[in-house]
Scaffold this motif. Structure first.
Motif, PDB file in Angstrom:
ATOM      1  N   TYR A 116       0.819  -1.202   0.000  1.00  0.00           N
ATOM      2  CA  TYR A 116       0.000   0.000   0.000  1.00  0.00           C
ATOM      3  C   TYR A 116       0.862   1.266   0.000  1.00  0.00           C
ATOM      4  CZ  TYR A 116      -3.125   3.586   1.884  1.00  0.00           C
ATOM      5  OH  TYR A 116      -3.822   4.735   2.097  1.00  0.00           O
ATOM      6  N   GLY A 117       1.931   1.235   0.806  1.00  0.00           N
ATOM      7  CA  GLY A 117       2.802   2.399   0.940  1.00  0.00           C
ATOM      8  C   GLY A 117       3.518   2.759  -0.346  1.00  0.00           C
ATOM      9  N   ASP A 118       3.611   1.800  -1.282  1.00  0.00           N
ATOM     10  CA  ASP A 118       4.324   2.068  -2.534  1.00  0.00           C
ATOM     11  C   ASP A 118       3.405   2.543  -3.659  1.00  0.00           C
ATOM     12  OD1 ASP A 118       6.670   1.338  -1.273  1.00  0.00           O
ATOM     13  OD2 ASP A 118       6.437  -0.785  -1.785  1.00  0.00           O
ATOM     14  N   LEU A 119       2.121   2.704  -3.377  1.00  0.00           N
ATOM     15  CA  LEU A 119       1.204   3.196  -4.424  1.00  0.00           C
ATOM     16  C   LEU A 119       1.470   4.672  -4.701  1.00  0.00           C
ATOM     17  CD1 LEU A 119      -2.306   1.801  -3.323  1.00  0.00           C
ATOM     18  CD2 LEU A 119      -0.776   0.877  -5.082  1.00  0.00           C
ATOM     19  N   SER A 120       1.172   5.103  -5.920  1.00  0.00           N
ATOM     20  CA  SER A 120       1.276   6.535  -6.220  1.00  0.00           C
ATOM     21  C   SER A 120       0.112   7.250  -5.520  1.00  0.00           C
ATOM     22  CB  SER A 120       1.181   6.765  -7.725  1.00  0.00           C
ATOM     23  OG  SER A 120      -0.133   6.442  -8.160  1.00  0.00           O
ATOM     24  N   PRO A 121       0.248   8.565  -5.275  1.00  0.00           N
ATOM     25  CA  PRO A 121      -0.848   9.292  -4.607  1.00  0.00           C
ATOM     26  C   PRO A 121      -2.166   9.148  -5.365  1.00  0.00           C
ATOM     27  CG  PRO A 121       1.121  10.678  -4.763  1.00  0.00           C
ATOM     28  CD  PRO A 121       1.427   9.411  -5.507  1.00  0.00           C
ATOM     29  N   GLU A 122      -2.100   9.108  -6.711  1.00  0.00           N
ATOM     30  CA  GLU A 122      -3.348   8.988  -7.485  1.00  0.00           C
ATOM     31  C   GLU A 122      -4.008   7.634  -7.211  1.00  0.00           C
ATOM     32  OE1 GLU A 122      -0.353   9.695  -8.977  1.00  0.00           O
ATOM     33  OE2 GLU A 122      -0.696  11.860  -8.935  1.00  0.00           O
ATOM     34  N   GLU A 123      -3.154   6.579  -7.201  1.00  0.00           N
ATOM     35  CA  GLU A 123      -3.711   5.242  -6.955  1.00  0.00           C
ATOM     36  C   GLU A 123      -4.342   5.165  -5.563  1.00  0.00           C
ATOM     37  OE1 GLU A 123      -1.285   1.835  -9.314  1.00  0.00           O
ATOM     38  OE2 GLU A 123      -0.063   2.995  -7.891  1.00  0.00           O
ATOM     39  N   ARG A 124      -3.675   5.784  -4.602  1.00  0.00           N
ATOM     40  CA  ARG A 124      -4.226   5.785  -3.231  1.00  0.00           C
ATOM     41  C   ARG A 124      -5.605   6.422  -3.184  1.00  0.00           C
ATOM     42  NH1 ARG A 124      -0.213   6.561   1.785  1.00  0.00           N
ATOM     43  NH2 ARG A 124       1.584   5.507   0.926  1.00  0.00           N
ATOM     44  N   ASP A 125      -5.730   7.551  -3.925  1.00  0.00           N
ATOM     45  CA  ASP A 125      -7.021   8.247  -3.913  1.00  0.00           C
ATOM     46  C   ASP A 125      -8.124   7.381  -4.505  1.00  0.00           C
ATOM     47  OD1 ASP A 125      -5.985  10.402  -2.681  1.00  0.00           O
ATOM     48  OD2 ASP A 125      -5.718  11.626  -4.509  1.00  0.00           O
ATOM     49  N   ILE A 126      -7.781   6.710  -5.630  1.00  0.00           N
ATOM     50  CA  ILE A 126      -8.794   5.848  -6.258  1.00  0.00           C
ATOM     51  C   ILE A 126      -9.191   4.724  -5.298  1.00  0.00           C
ATOM     52  CG2 ILE A 126      -9.224   4.203  -8.161  1.00  0.00           C
ATOM     53  CD1 ILE A 126      -7.189   5.841  -9.816  1.00  0.00           C
ATOM     54  N   LEU A 127      -8.159   4.109  -4.713  1.00  0.00           N
ATOM     55  CA  LEU A 127      -8.415   2.981  -3.810  1.00  0.00           C
ATOM     56  C   LEU A 127      -9.306   3.416  -2.648  1.00  0.00           C
ATOM     57  CD1 LEU A 127      -7.744   0.022  -3.086  1.00  0.00           C
ATOM     58  CD2 LEU A 127      -5.831   0.896  -1.738  1.00  0.00           C
ATOM     59  N   LYS A 128      -8.956   4.576  -2.080  1.00  0.00           N
ATOM     60  CA  LYS A 128      -9.716   5.075  -0.934  1.00  0.00           C
ATOM     61  C   LYS A 128     -11.198   5.250  -1.312  1.00  0.00           C
ATOM     62  CE  LYS A 128      -9.983   9.299   1.735  1.00  0.00           C
ATOM     63  NZ  LYS A 128      -9.422  10.621   1.907  1.00  0.00           N
ATOM     64  N   GLU A 129     -11.399   5.894  -2.444  1.00  0.00           N
ATOM     65  CA  GLU A 129     -12.765   6.170  -2.869  1.00  0.00           C
ATOM     66  C   GLU A 129     -13.557   4.866  -3.071  1.00  0.00           C
ATOM     67  OE1 GLU A 129     -14.594   8.254  -6.798  1.00  0.00           O
ATOM     68  OE2 GLU A 129     -12.736   9.109  -5.983  1.00  0.00           O
ATOM     69  N   GLU A 130     -12.903   3.891  -3.718  1.00  0.00           N
ATOM     70  CA  GLU A 130     -13.600   2.631  -4.040  1.00  0.00           C
ATOM     71  C   GLU A 130     -13.876   1.799  -2.787  1.00  0.00           C
ATOM     72  OE1 GLU A 130     -14.811   1.579  -6.914  1.00  0.00           O
ATOM     73  OE2 GLU A 130     -14.117   3.305  -8.089  1.00  0.00           O
ATOM     74  N   LEU A 131     -12.905   1.788  -1.865  1.00  0.00           N
ATOM     75  CA  LEU A 131     -13.117   0.979  -0.646  1.00  0.00           C
ATOM     76  C   LEU A 131     -14.169   1.611   0.266  1.00  0.00           C
ATOM     77  CD1 LEU A 131      -9.536  -0.320   0.339  1.00  0.00           C
ATOM     78  CD2 LEU A 131     -11.401  -1.583  -0.762  1.00  0.00           C
ATOM     79  N   ILE A 132     -14.185   2.943   0.314  1.00  0.00           N
ATOM     80  CA  ILE A 132     -15.197   3.629   1.136  1.00  0.00           C
ATOM     81  C   ILE A 132     -16.602   3.298   0.622  1.00  0.00           C
ATOM     82  CG2 ILE A 132     -16.161   5.924   1.660  1.00  0.00           C
ATOM     83  CD1 ILE A 132     -13.313   6.907   2.080  1.00  0.00           C
ATOM     84  N   ARG A 133     -16.700   3.138  -0.707  1.00  0.00           N
ATOM     85  CA  ARG A 133     -17.977   2.770  -1.301  1.00  0.00           C
ATOM     86  C   ARG A 133     -18.463   1.420  -0.742  1.00  0.00           C
ATOM     87  NH1 ARG A 133     -19.131   5.078  -6.639  1.00  0.00           N
ATOM     88  NH2 ARG A 133     -16.941   5.309  -7.183  1.00  0.00           N
ATOM     89  N   ILE A 134     -17.510   0.514  -0.473  1.00  0.00           N
ATOM     90  CA  ILE A 134     -17.866  -0.820   0.032  1.00  0.00           C
ATOM     91  C   ILE A 134     -18.171  -0.765   1.534  1.00  0.00           C
ATOM     92  CG2 ILE A 134     -16.998  -3.180   0.403  1.00  0.00           C
ATOM     93  CD1 ILE A 134     -15.382  -2.824  -2.183  1.00  0.00           C
ATOM     94  N   ASN A 135     -17.335  -0.049   2.281  1.00  0.00           N
ATOM     95  CA  ASN A 135     -17.586   0.105   3.727  1.00  0.00           C
ATOM     96  C   ASN A 135     -16.925   1.398   4.213  1.00  0.00           C
ATOM     97  OD1 ASN A 135     -17.820   0.034   6.462  1.00  0.00           O
ATOM     98  ND2 ASN A 135     -16.916  -2.010   6.732  1.00  0.00           N
ATOM     99  N   PRO A 136     -17.737   2.405   4.516  1.00  0.00           N
ATOM    100  CA  PRO A 136     -17.170   3.702   4.930  1.00  0.00           C
ATOM    101  C   PRO A 136     -16.230   3.587   6.129  1.00  0.00           C
ATOM    102  CG  PRO A 136     -19.562   3.851   4.671  1.00  0.00           C
ATOM    103  CD  PRO A 136     -19.203   2.408   4.486  1.00  0.00           C
ATOM    104  N   ALA A 137     -16.455   2.563   6.979  1.00  0.00           N
ATOM    105  CA  ALA A 137     -15.619   2.422   8.183  1.00  0.00           C
ATOM    106  C   ALA A 137     -14.180   2.056   7.849  1.00  0.00           C
ATOM    107  CB  ALA A 137     -16.216   1.363   9.107  1.00  0.00           C
ATOM    108  N   ILE A 138     -13.914   1.750   6.565  1.00  0.00           N
ATOM    109  CA  ILE A 138     -12.551   1.333   6.202  1.00  0.00           C
ATOM    110  C   ILE A 138     -11.572   2.514   6.273  1.00  0.00           C
ATOM    111  CG2 ILE A 138     -12.721   1.717   3.693  1.00  0.00           C
ATOM    112  CD1 ILE A 138     -11.088  -1.322   5.414  1.00  0.00           C
ATOM    113  N   PHE A 139     -12.106   3.749   6.229  1.00  0.00           N
ATOM    114  CA  PHE A 139     -11.229   4.908   6.356  1.00  0.00           C
ATOM    115  C   PHE A 139     -11.433   5.507   7.738  1.00  0.00           C
ATOM    116  CE2 PHE A 139      -9.841   9.291   5.989  1.00  0.00           C
ATOM    117  CZ  PHE A 139      -8.609   9.124   5.347  1.00  0.00           C
TER     118      PHE A 139
END
Ligand code: C5P
Ligand code: C5P
Ligand code: C5P
Length: 459
Positions: free
Chosen positions: A248-271
């Motif tokens: 996870y730490g090696d993702l680019s900032p853009e990839e992190r943003d996409i991942l965050k958005e998509e995972l929050i869609r599945i379960n907001p508590a993930i962030f």
């Protein structure tokens, strides 16, 4: 300049427990100063191992010595065995509050740091007894055994605060944040710089596993459709265009943003809040990851490895601990696939799963709990996981907070039902266990079904 908030008054430790903790520290320090080896006895789960670690570190900080035993539960025979040992201070963690009478017969001094419901016995003067229940705190949510051990040693060192919270994670006391005394310890640790809090994705093992594994291993908070399923996790990352094989730490900032958005869609508590301690090795820097490694050590009876990790000893322990964790997680994933495949048998008020498979025996409670939070099984119906053990059946029952609000209390249900068949059982409202004769399994299930019906007013 930023000012950290003072711990709010609701997070204050009750003064009485602080005073009792000071007394425990004083007794411990006296024995260490006299050169006595301290006898430490603790429980074999993540909370018990962390508690033993908290005590051992306090002793080491004063150049003292200790002898630790880790047990699955405290039996009368063990206390008798201790009575024959020539130690002058016995320090019990995560156990002891229900055995005060037997323990009071030990000849030396005694400190107990437990968070289970205490027995009514009045303690003798040779026992310093710390238990959150004696100070108006809830031992299943406000303070764990490692937190209690921290309060008992806090006058000697406060550097162990992060380890005290690892035990609280181990006992599932972190529920959208810490409450009560746990939250006090957290604030104190942040204040002193031993603990760091930041907002991030709360995914498992993000510092060392490739991302698709991190996501599949995230049991809590659950990611329905991804948790426990490597293929699905990899497919998901490919679909959203995020590299799946890097950490996870090696993702680019853009990839992190996409991942965050998509995972929050599945379960907001993930962030949300992530707690890390710089003093721990990177792979177990996240307190919740550390707790999960200790779970694996405990389940595999590698107590020395667990204690070694708590004391921060050597790379060897970490390597073994991570390997145990990997195997343990694979077992959980196999257990979840089994539940996905077979489902449960549903009665009027409960559902159950039954296995004769040896490997499921030690993870039954864990997969029962995760299958409810992932909604693989109906979370509204209390679930019993049954494992055949020759002529007995081991029962692990789990339910949810909302079922408890409807009146469900698994601890009482299992205690009463098991005793009707000459078995033993008990535990908490949300998580309980029992051991019953195999020949009575059907009747036991009928009785538990009836009791839960009565508890929820359906019968
Ligand atoms: O109930 P038990 O003590 O077996 O649960 C502890 C274990 O549960 C840990 O290994 C943790 O990985 C897992 N767990 C979880 N999320 C849940 C339930 C259990 O991470 N909802
Ligand atoms: O032996 P002990 O009392 O510590 O066991 C408590 C059990 O309850 C653990 O297996 C823990 O994971 C489980 N638990 C749970 N959900 C909670 C709180 C505890 O499954 N909310
Ligand atoms: O074994 P398991 O993790 O399912 O146990 C859940 C809870 O039930 C624990 O708190 C444990 O101490 C309790 N228990 C009990 N009596 C038993 C078995 C388990 O009180 N015979």
């Amino acid at each position: 300049m930023t000012h950290r908030k003072q711990p709010s008054s609701s997070n204050k430790l009750p003064e009485t427990i602080t005073v009792r903790g000071g007394e425990a520290s004083r007794v411990l320090e006296e024995h260490v100063n006299e050169g006595n080896i301290i006898r430490v006895i603790s429980h074999n789960d993540a909370d018990g191992l962390s508690a033993a670690g908290v005590v051992a570190k306090a002793i080491s900080s004063k150049n003292g010595q200790f002898h630790i035993s880790i047990l699955s539960r405290l039996k009368r025979e063990f206390i008798k065995k201790l009575a024959g040992e020539k130690y002058s201070l016995f320090f019990f963690c995560d156990m002891g509050s229900a055995h005060l009478e037997d323990i009071s017969r030990l000849r030396g001094d005694v400190i107990i740091a437990d968070h289970h419901q205490p027995s009514d016995f009045r303690t003798d003067s040779n026992i310093v007894h710390l238990n959150p229940h004696l100070h108006g705190l809830d031992g299943s949510r406000d303070l764990s055994a490692s937190g209690t051990a921290y309060i008992a040693t806090r006058s000697i060192t406060r550097d162990t605060a992060p380890l005290a919270l690892v035990g609280a994670f181990g006992d599932m006391q972190y529920d959208d944040g810490f409450r009560g005394a746990n939250s006090f310890i957290m604030e104190e640790a942040i204040e002193s710089g031993t603990l760091q809090a930041h907002n991030d994705l709360r995914i498992a093992s993000r510092y060392h596993e490739p991302l698709y594994r991190s996501i599949a291993y995230t049991f809590n908070p659950p990611l329905p459709g991804l948790t426990g399923d490597m293929e699905a996790s990899r497919g998901f990352l490919e679909r959203i265009g995020v590299s799946y094989g890097v950490r996870y730490g090696d993702l680019s900032p853009e990839e992190r943003d996409i991942l965050k958005e998509e995972l929050i869609r599945i379960n907001p508590a993930i962030f949300g809040e992530v707690l890390t301690a710089r003093g721990f090795q990177p792979e177990i820097r996240d307190l919740s990851d550390f707790a999960r490694v200790l779970d694996a050590c405990g389940k595999n009876r590698k107590y020395g490895i667990g204690i070694g990790l708590c004391l921060g000893e050597g790379e060897g322990a970490l390597e073994v601990g991570l390997e145990l964790q990997k195997n343990y997680r694979e077992e959980i994933i196999r257990g979840l696939s089994w539940i996905r495949r077979e489902g449960s048998s549903v009665m009027s008020n409960i559902q159950y799963i039954y296995s004769e498979h040896k490997t499921f025996k030690s993870i039954m409670g864990t997969i029962a709990s995760i299958s409810l939070s992932l909604q693989l099984l109906d979370p509204d119906i209390p679930l019993l996981g049954l494992s055949r053990m020759d002529r007995h059946v081991k029962v692990s029952a789990r339910t949810t907070r909302s079922a408890i609000e409807r009146g469900v209390n698994l601890g009482l249900a299992l205690r009463d039902a098991a005793s009707s068949f000459g078995g033993t059982g008990g535990g908490h409202d949300i998580a309980a266990g029992a051991m019953i004769p195999y020949r009575d399994m059907e009747s036991f299930l009928q009785l538990v079904d009836e009791i839960i019906g009565t508890q929820t007013g359906k019968v």
